[in-house]
Design an enzyme around this catalytic site. Structure first.
Site, PDB file in Angstrom:
ATOM      1  N   HIS A   1       0.838  -1.208   0.000  1.00  0.00           N
ATOM      2  CA  HIS A   1       0.000   0.000   0.000  1.00  0.00           C
ATOM      3  C   HIS A   1       0.876   1.261   0.000  1.00  0.00           C
ATOM      4  CE1 HIS A   1      -3.708   2.244   1.249  1.00  0.00           C
ATOM      5  NE2 HIS A   1      -2.807   3.058   1.738  1.00  0.00           N
ATOM      6  N   GLU A   2       1.820   1.300   0.915  1.00  0.00           N
ATOM      7  CA  GLU A   2       2.631   2.523   1.057  1.00  0.00           C
ATOM      8  C   GLU A   2       3.549   2.719  -0.138  1.00  0.00           C
ATOM      9  OE1 GLU A   2       1.556   4.368   3.296  1.00  0.00           O
ATOM     10  OE2 GLU A   2       0.441   2.843   4.394  1.00  0.00           O
TER      11      GLU A   2
ATOM     12  N   HIS B   1       1.751   4.297  -2.974  1.00  0.00           N
ATOM     13  CA  HIS B   1       1.594   5.733  -2.761  1.00  0.00           C
ATOM     14  C   HIS B   1       2.766   6.540  -3.306  1.00  0.00           C
ATOM     15  CE1 HIS B   1      -2.015   6.419  -0.538  1.00  0.00           C
ATOM     16  NE2 HIS B   1      -1.677   5.712   0.520  1.00  0.00           N
TER      17      HIS B   1
END
Ligand SMILES: [Zn+2]
Length: 1035
Positions: A473-474, A477
């Site tokens: 997820h990170e 980003h």
């Protein structure tokens, strides 16, 4: 950011009336025409280009509990009242106190009981105002646009109401959003944290470009004591400046007499001092104690969404991107980290080390800036010209290797998938011992909770699945969010929905052994549960206040966002989705976007001749809340599909909704139902549509593999045909399709469209079910009903439900092995089955759990319990007086966080009232149990019969403490409200919850999660009233 471990969001403690003021000031019709000019001495007029006089709507932005919105009549009256000088801005709190946020708020006094005369006055006034507006609007050369009226009409006394600065002068800006006359280009940040006094000083130099002539610079600053300020112009002349501060909006204004001209550069220098924050946002201090009992302190940052302003004065909105050069002083024995690699270190005269970092090679939004000062150690590796490092406290160094491997693999994947290389030369992943969110994607310096990053050698695949998910997820980003950023928080989903979708997609491709598919399916089901409520919001929703920004970090932005991207990808041909994404990232590289920019890129990347406007389809999913229910009726080979809003409501009068969606309806039938090639598609754009089948079929299943964000009702016959098919052979459908049938029928029962008898009919097939997705969904749904019955003290029915569950799942429960299991999907199933079995008191389960706990204790914790069984084993152990104390002792000294949290959940599941009270208090006080764990403690306490009563009392009694620790609107508060109220299903509880939150007023009554809580209880109550008789008959 991944907030789902707890809360993430910063907010300002704006008094409620200030928030409303600022919202009013956003709209032209709320400017207080009749203000007393002596009370508000004339302030130099605003730059015309900064006045957003846009007559786009006269709708007042009062958002609150559902029925709180003003209807047209009230709105008109309210506007009139305002124009008559009856300003709302000074409405007393006493007046406000009488208005329950749960009922329609009475309009202002003048209009509260409109007599005919008042109505006539209102109408007359409206006509006059409308005429005046028209006249002004059409005045030649004077338009109500962003550029304003160049020659203000002297007969029109429209002047904004300026707030008062801390020094008593008028503050020259009236809005929450900053003016756009100044663009920051670069920040030089010098920070000097003192970890002994827990304070810091800062020296910030901001280089700026003037975009429009102006006499002041407005930026953000919160809790900073500014001691010196200078402004230099292009020609190196310094001009005298005054800094004004308006604390409620966390803004400062630099005021000067000369006008800055468009195109000019200037440099603002600010010196300041501040305390390191004691909460989890801004520049905050933290500490941890190692195995030897030595305490170490550290400082870290969490800026998203609105807390960079707590570390340095800045233009703290995502669209103000700039470059950053960071310098930090530290003591020997510590390291300092920031977004960029370290350029050099020098020793200062006072013995401190000064680390200077490279100037950022990319322009960043302020919320992505980060720094950490700690005594951490690290492991690192070079991956495609990027040095990837994982940092932790020294004694957990060996727990960082899994994260290093995972991040390395995913970095390569994203570099290829997005066709743009990660732009920085280093990527640090840092485990912070005291961190409220799950993780935060700061560019080049991603911060994590320890449980979201560190993996023990003996960790179970389920724990690895969690860590890999958060890293995925990170990392996503770094492109979606960091490289291309939403222009404002209303489009937060562009960051979060995308990162959430990519986290599942990348893991499915790169780590198939982690079996992430079931988790993503469950996520889509839960997103629907929230989005079915009236209190939900559109994916892309208007936000203004800090609380509203905080509330955007919710399941709709993350999970619904990810779900609709999955649906879109599944409905587009070939590589169109990926091509569109690459085009979008390239086109907007380094800048900011709105949702339409994404849709346009995806439309332009069209690979098939058949034109389909992505924007046209997707705007139906992002601009309106909720999702559709598709009802199927089949006559021979002709199938009619109709759509309506799947809106759960306990109020029949608000049932109607004209919402329509462009639904890419997929379907399979009994002749071909498993392979992707079987899937056919029909786009339903209008209220109903008809499709022709190629031949006769026994049954139809819509929403193949549940990739679409809608629920399907097949009608009595359609359901019966599907159930017959499944009874013959469960494998006629994929496991995702079976799970989707189960989720759909429970949802339809909640909607009141099918009786619970139909639900139980479908459940008959479950005895033959063996797959994780349908079984865990069935257990979750039945478990929820069991708990509701138990909590309502419907003991006979609860007992019958227990018998029902054990009858259907008992054999599977008994067949589970209590030893190491390598398959993630089997672990997920085993853990769900055994938790239910032991909760329901199944003796075999309890016996096995006790035996495993005994082995664990007797072997002095050398014989470990498999990770997925720890929760059930510890929970059973926590029921015994002695073992609870053993667990508590273990909790206090264990350093491995995943196990520590599982023990904490078990401790909180106790039915011993004294211990429940103790553990809730301990979580609040933060000595024995870190405050970051309080939402988890409250949730675990609420799951138990004794605990659910106390948890709710605790929340009521300690509300003011809670909102000091976790801001109003934050994810932690959302979670606390949900876990303590979602199981209530009686009128008495409804009134209690309703009454409590009504009384809070500005301390939380306006939160969307409060409305959601009240709605949920109403729906539970309604479901019980409808189905108690059926339950009595059928169970
Ligand atoms: Zn995120």
């Amino acid at each position: 950011m991944d907030p789902f471990d707890s809360n993430n969001a910063e907010r300002a403690n704006l008094p409620r009336n200030m928030i409303e003021n600022s919202m009013f000031e956003e709209e032209p019709d709320v400017v207080d025409l009749a203000k007393d000019s002596t009370a508000f001495p004339t302030f130099p007029a605003l730059d015309p280009d900064e006045v957003a006089y846009e007559p786009r709507s006269s709708r007042l932005l009062v958002r609150g509990l559902g029925e709180n919105e003003l209807d047209d009549e009230e709105e008109d009256c309210e506007s009139s009242a305002r124009l008559l000088g009856m300003s709302f801005m000074n409405r007393s709190s006493a007046h406000r106190a009488n208005s329950s946020p749960y009922t329609r708020q009475p309009p202002p006094r003048s209009c509260s009981r409109p007599s005919v005369r008042t109505m006539v006055v209102c109408v007359l006034f409206l006509v006059i105002v409308a005429s005046m507006t028209m006249v002004l609007y059409f005045l030649p050369g004077c338009t109500f646009t962003k550029t304003g009226c160049r020659k203000p009409n002297t007969t029109t006394p429209i002047e904004p109401v300026y707030p008062i600065s801390t020094n008593g002068e008028l503050f020259p800006w009236t809005k929450l959003r900053l003016p756009v006359s100044i663009q920051p280009l670069n920040y030089d940040l010098n920070l000097n944290p003192d970890l002994k006094t827990m304070t810091f000083t800062g020296h910030t130099v901001i280089t700026m470009l003037v975009l429009h002539n102006t006499k002041r610079i407005v930026l953000h600053s919160a809790d900073l004591n500014i001691t010196k300020s200078t402004l230099k112009l292009d020609d190196n002349t310094s001009i005298d400046v005054t800094v004004l501060e308006y604390k409620p909006r966390q803004q400062i204004a630099v005021k000067f007499t000369e006008e800055l001209k468009a195109g000019q550069h200037c440099v603002l220098t600010l010196d300041y001092s501040a305390n390191l924050s004691h909460n989890y946002d801004g520049f905050y201090n933290s500490s941890y104690t190692d195995k030897s009992g030595t305490k170490s302190v550290l400082a870290a940052t969490q800026f998203e969404p609105l807390a960079a302003r707590k570390a340095f004065p800045c233009f703290d909105e995502p669209a103000f991107k700039a470059s950053f050069l960071v310098k930090i002083t530290r003591e020997h024995g510590y390291i300092a980290l920031s977004n960029m690699p370290k350029a050099k270190t020098t020793t200062l005269l006072n013995g401190l080390q000064l680390d200077e970092f490279e100037k950022s090679s990319v322009n960043m939004s302020t919320y992505l800036v980060a720094f950490v000062i700690a005594n951490f150690t690290f492991v690192s590796r070079n991956v495609s010209n990027t040095v990837v490092s994982v940092y932790s406290v020294p004694e957990k160094k060996e727990h960082t290797l899994y994260a290093l491997d995972t991040a390395s693999k995913l970095l390569k994947f994203y570099n290829t998938f997005f066709d743009i290389n990660y732009p920085l030369s280093k990527l640090d992943l840092v485990a912070i011992p005291d961190f409220l969110a799950g993780a935060m994607e700061n560019w080049g310096l991603i911060t994590f909770r320890e449980t979201s990053l560190l993996v023990d050698k003996k960790s179970s695949p389920l724990e690895k699945q969690l860590v890999a998910s958060v890293i995925a997820h990170e990392l996503a980003h770094q492109w979606f969010g960091n490289l291309v950023t939403m222009r404002w928080w209303n489009d937060l989903w562009l960051n979060e929905g995308f990162a959430t979708y990519m986290q599942y997609m990348s893991l499915q491709r790169e780590f198939p052994q982690l079996d992430i598919g079931n988790l993503f399916l469950g996520v889509r089901f839960r997103a629907m549960a929230k989005d079915a409520l009236n209190s939900s919001h559109a994916v892309s929703a208007q936000v203004d206040t800090p609380e509203q920004v905080a509330e955007m970090f919710d399941s709709v932005s993350y999970e619904k966002g990810a779900s609709i991207l999955l649906m879109l990808n599944a409905s587009l041909p070939g590589e169109q989705f990926r091509k569109g994404i690459i085009e979008y990232l390239n086109k907007f590289n380094g800048s900011n976007t709105v949702t339409d920019d994404l849709w346009n890129s995806l439309t332009q990347a069209e690979v098939s001749p058949q034109h389909q406007s992505v924007a046209e389809m997707m705007s139906t999913w992002t601009l309106q809340k909720g999702f559709p229910l598709v009802t199927v009726s089949r006559k021979g080979d002709e199938v009619t599909l109709t759509q309506e809003h799947f809106l759960l409501t306990a109020d029949n009068t608000t049932q109607s909704s004209s919402s329509l969606w462009h639904i890419p309806v997929t379907y399979v039938n009994d002749s071909c139902s498993l392979a992707p090639e079987c899937r056919q598609m029909f786009t339903l754009k209008s209220k109903s549509g008809t499709l022709k089948l190629a031949g006769s079929v026994k049954w139809l299943k819509l929403n193949y593999k549940n990739t679409g964000f809608y629920i399907v009702h097949y009608g009595d016959e359609g359901w019966a045909d599907l159930i017959d098919g499944l009874k013959g052979d469960v494998n006629v459908l994929t496991s995702e399709d079976r799970a989707s049938l189960i989720q759909n029928i429970f949802a339809l029962s909640r909607l009141g469209r099918v009786s619970f008898r139909h639900v139980l009919n479908l459940m008959k097939y479950v005895s033959n079910e063996t797959e994780t997705a349908p079984l865990t969904e069935a257990l979750l749904q039945l478990g929820t009903i069991y708990r509701m019955l138990d909590n309502r003290q419907e003991q006979i029915l609860a007992a019958r439900m227990k018998v029902y569950i054990l009858k259907h799942f008992g054999d599977l429960m008994d067949s589970q092995k209590w030893e190491e299991e390598g398959n993630v999907s089997k672990q997920e199933l085993r853990s769900a089955l055994l938790q239910m079995a032991c909760n329901l008191g199944k003796s075999e389960c309890i016996h096995q759990a006790k035996a495993l706990f005994k082995q664990y204790i007797d072997s002095n914790r050398t014989k470990l319990i498999p990770g997925d069984l720890q929760r059930v084993v510890f929970t059973v152990a926590a029921r015994s007086e002695d073992d609870w104390l053993t667990l508590l002792e273990r909790y206090t000294y264990i350093t491995y966080d995943a196990e520590k949290r599982t023990i904490l959940q078990a401790l909180a599941s106790t039915q011993n009232i004294r211990r429940i009270v103790w553990i809730l208090r301990a979580g609040l006080e933060g000595y024995h149990i870190q405050t970051q764990e309080l939402p988890l403690v409250i949730s675990a306490v609420s799951d138990g019969f004794a605990g659910h009563l106390f948890a709710w009392d605790f929340v009521q009694e300690n509300w003011d403490h809670l909102i000091k620790k976790f801001p109003v609107g934050s994810f932690a508060i959302q979670s606390i409200i949900k876990s303590t109220t979602s199981q209530f299903s009686t009128q008495a509880r409804l009134e209690q919850v309703h009454g409590f939150f009504s009384s809070l007023k500005e301390r939380g009554s306006q939160m969307r999660s409060v409305q959601e809580a009240v709605e949920t209880i109403r729906l539970n109550l309604q479901w019980m009233n409808r189905n108690l008789a059926t339950l009595q008959e059928c169970l």
